[in-house]
Design an enzyme around this catalytic site. Structure first.
Site, PDB file in Angstrom:
ATOM      1  N   HIS A 261      -8.249  35.280 -11.098  1.00 18.12           N
ATOM      2  CA  HIS A 261      -7.847  33.902 -11.421  1.00 18.12           C
ATOM      3  C   HIS A 261      -8.586  32.904 -10.523  1.00 18.12           C
ATOM      4  CE1 HIS A 261      -4.790  30.870 -12.818  1.00 18.12           C
ATOM      5  NE2 HIS A 261      -5.180  30.289 -11.693  1.00 18.12           N
ATOM      6  N   GLU A 262      -8.553  33.157  -9.223  1.00 20.37           N
ATOM      7  CA  GLU A 262      -9.215  32.238  -8.293  1.00 20.37           C
ATOM      8  C   GLU A 262     -10.736  32.314  -8.428  1.00 20.37           C
ATOM      9  OE1 GLU A 262      -7.516  30.061  -6.854  1.00 20.37           O
ATOM     10  OE2 GLU A 262      -5.559  30.946  -7.234  1.00 20.37           O
TER      11      GLU A 262
ATOM     12  N   GLY B  64       0.812  -1.209   0.000  1.00 19.89           N
ATOM     13  CA  GLY B  64       0.000   0.000   0.000  1.00 19.89           C
ATOM     14  C   GLY B  64       0.840   1.251   0.000  1.00 19.89           C
TER      15      GLY B  64
ATOM     16  N   THR C 148      -0.165   4.380   5.267  1.00 20.15           N
ATOM     17  CA  THR C 148      -1.508   3.805   5.378  1.00 20.15           C
ATOM     18  C   THR C 148      -1.643   2.851   6.556  1.00 20.15           C
ATOM     19  OG1 THR C 148      -0.807   2.182   3.720  1.00 20.15           O
ATOM     20  CG2 THR C 148      -2.113   4.045   2.948  1.00 20.15           C
ATOM     21  N   GLY C 149      -0.549   2.521   7.230  1.00 18.74           N
ATOM     22  CA  GLY C 149      -0.660   1.720   8.450  1.00 18.74           C
ATOM     23  C   GLY C 149      -0.151   0.302   8.329  1.00 18.74           C
TER      24      GLY C 149
END
Length: 647
Positions: free
Chosen positions: A461-462, A238, A242-243
């Site tokens: 722009h935003e 993974g 992610t653990g």
């Protein structure tokens, strides 16, 4: 309780250094207190005092040591009874059969000293034979001086060996003669920090698979009674964070069997053959304590696919280590009571022989958490954090799409730091939102020098991004827009993308159109464009190329893909398509992008007045939210019922 009868009473441990100390003290004692050397502690007299003793007839013998400019003075028996000499009668601690001097003296020039003594002897008609000459030697001291270099060399060698031994891991791996020993750490559930499956939030499928492996070792008869075999290995695959390692720690905490943990790089050493030797020693220890579990983190360090053309020989050691690991996992005499767990985020580069059934029977994919799993992860990481209110965990989970477990842990920690920085007594909802902004966008830079013209361009722009995304059905829902610089960006629009498992062409087209809304707004308002759209262009170019070359979503190219999941194409010197096809691909990518750019311009021209109103409001407030867009544009006609409600 009587202290003497207490078995826990600390007693000094015997050490071999005690023997060395006793021997050394014995040698020093002989040197200091023997008859030959005890005279060094005698009282000193001057040559003039010696002349007085000679005139009084108290001197029996004068022994002149020619090589030290010293002399020993022996008294007669009659002189020893005099009160003046009683203080210097021999009190040596060691018995001796030789005569012991009573005085010592130092002289200057030997010839002058002899002449004065001879003159006194003649004047007092003494026996001239009372003067004797001698050269003194220290036999033991000479030996020590001779052997001192060898003693130092041996002492340094012993010191280095002990230091190397102390620096090793399990099995004395650091000692030079035990360099081939395994460095695996044996987990002790009584003394080590215990992580259980309760501490692993989300990852339900992966956790179920791993729990079953623990159950294999606890109750093997339950499975073998039906003729089944216990799996020999499980590979946790993974993305980073992610653990995978956390799952392995949970296995160590839950399993009541020995658990050996090490990294793939622990097998690699500068000495040839060490890796294979450590693999053999690791499995030997595991078999001796079977049933047991071996966990190898980052196994791609030794499990990388073996090359066919290895001209340099640089990978021979790693390949030998891998070959030994393959043999131990599934070869003659393999013990089925040893299960191997491994973790990697590069499963595509692992050797096929390592991945086959019989070695790693199971591949457990540990994916990024979905919105429900992110909520569970937040619950785990919020336990030690003091919050000011009951946080809406569903809201936080939806605010963090694409975040791994490690990222969520970082969000919680960053929120606590932000709250402390602002002098708060507890962490609130806004701190978590600021933490997400800080991690995704970077550090806020309110003091960055921006000219009014540049600020106006950034605002339009935003606002262009926000306007186009609001008007498109499949574009990600907007959360907020800001023109406050963060990290390397001068402004940003924050969205909550829908977590889709499959994506259709119209969805990708809407996302690309919304991404191009910023540059399109600059063109519509100022009739000129700028370099501020670099990250937008990079994003849509990758999307368009993926549509054409990977997902087969282009009519001209057709249902073809040039993607190789094995990763082998990275090492090829040629492209998997012809030059004519390359030209078609480039043309189709350009057509897709330009079509969406024209579409964005058309949308903005139709809503130019609302775009201007939004940009001016953004210039005034610097940060606007979804509520402000609803006030200007009205409700979206295709509003998703599950869409995040504004704060």
């Amino acid at each position: 309780m009587n202290k003497d009868n207490n078995p826990n009473t600390k007693k000094p441990k015997f050490s071999s250094y005690w023997i060395y100390a006793i021997i050394l003290l014995f040698i020093v004692g002989i040197q200091l207190f023997s008859g030959e050397n005890s005279w060094q502690s005698l009282p000193s007299i001057t040559p003039a005092k010696l002349q007085t003793f000679l005139k009084d007839g108290d001197v029996n013998k004068i022994l002149i040591i020619t090589n030290t400019r010293q002399a020993k003075v022996y008294l007669t028996d009659e002189a020893k009874d005099k009160d003046i000499h009683k203080k210097v009668i021999n009190k040596s601690f060691l018995p001796t059969t030789t005569a012991v001097p009573q005085y010592k003296l130092k002289y200057g020039d030997l010839q002058n000293f002899e002449n004065e003594i001879d003159k006194t002897i003649k004047e007092n008609t003494l026996d001239p034979n009372i003067v004797e000459f001698e050269q003194e030697s220290n036999f033991l001291g000479d030996i020590i001086i001779t052997l001192l270099p060898f003693i130092l060399i041996i002492a340094i060698w012993i010191f280095l060996m002990r230091r190397m031994s102390a620096g090793g891991g399990a099995g004395g791996g650091g000692q030079i003669f035990n360099i081939g020993k395994s460095k695996a750490r044996l987990f002790d559930e009584k003394t080590d920090t215990k992580v259980t499956f309760k501490d692993v939030a989300g990852l339900e499928g992966a956790k179920e698979e791993v729990q079953e492996i623990v159950d294999f070792l606890k109750n093997p008869d339950k499975y073998t009674s039906l003729g089944g075999k216990i799996p020999k290995g499980a590979l946790l695959v993974g993305p980073p964070g992610t653990g995978k390692t956390l799952l392995a720690k949970a296995v160590a905490g839950e399993a009541k069997v020995p658990f050996f943990s090490l990294s793939g790089s622990d097998f690699v050493e500068m000495f040839v053959g060490v890796g294979a030797s450590r693999v053999r020693d690791l499995f030997k220890q595991a078999k001796d304590k079977s049933p047991s579990i071996i966990f190898i983190d980052e196994i791609d360090a030794i499990g990388r696919a073996r090359g066919k053309n290895n001209f340099t020989g640089s990978n021979d050691e790693r390949e030998n280590t891998l070959n030994q690991l393959l043999t131990e996992m599934d070869g003659f005499g393999t013990n089925t009571n040893v299960i191997v767990l491994a973790a990697t985020n590069r499963a595509d580069i692992l050797d096929k022989a390592l991945m086959r059934a019989g070695r790693f029977d199971r591949q457990i994919y540990v994916d990024l958490p979905d919105v429900r799993e992110r909520k569970e992860i937040f619950e785990v990481h919020l336990r030690p954090i003091k919050t000011s209110e009951a946080l809406d965990l569903d809201f936080l989970a939806k605010q963090t799409p694409g975040f791994s477990g490690a990222d969520i842990a970082n969000v919680c920690n960053e929120a606590a730091l932000i709250a402390a920085r602002n002098g708060k007594k507890a962490v609130d909802k806004q701190d978590f939102l600021d933490a997400v902004d800080r991690i995704v966008g970077g550090l806020e830079k309110k003091n960055k020098i921006i000219t009014p013209e540049e600020k106006k361009t950034i605002a339009y722009h935003e606002a262009g991004h926000a306007t186009v995304s609001w008007m498109l059905e499949h574009a990600a829902p907007l959360v907020k827009v800001t023109i406050v610089p963060r990290g390397q960006s001068l402004g940003a629009a924050w969205y909550l993308p829908e977590e889709r498992l499959i994506v259709r062409p119209e969805q990708m087209a809407d996302e690309m159109c919304a991404t191009l809304g910023g540059r399109a707004a600059e063109y519509v308002i100022f009739n000129k464009i700028s370099t501020g759209a670099l990250s937008d262009l990079e994003k849509i170019t990758k999307q368009a190329r993926a549509m054409v070359t990977i997902y087969g979503l282009n009519e001209k190219i057709g249902n073809l893909t040039y993607y190789d999941s094995s990763g082998q194409t990275d090492y090829n010197f040629s492209k998997p398509y012809s030059e004519e096809t390359a030209q078609i691909i480039d043309k189709e990518i350009s057509l897709i992008i330009e079509k969406q750019y024209a579409r964005a311009i058309e949308i903005l021209k139709q809503n130019k007045d609302k775009l201007t109103e939004l940009a001016e409001y953004l210039l005034e407030k610097e940060v606007i939210f979804k509520d402000d867009l609803e006030r200007i544009f009205g409700k979206r006609p295709f509003e998703n019922k599950e869409e995040l409600q504004p704060n």
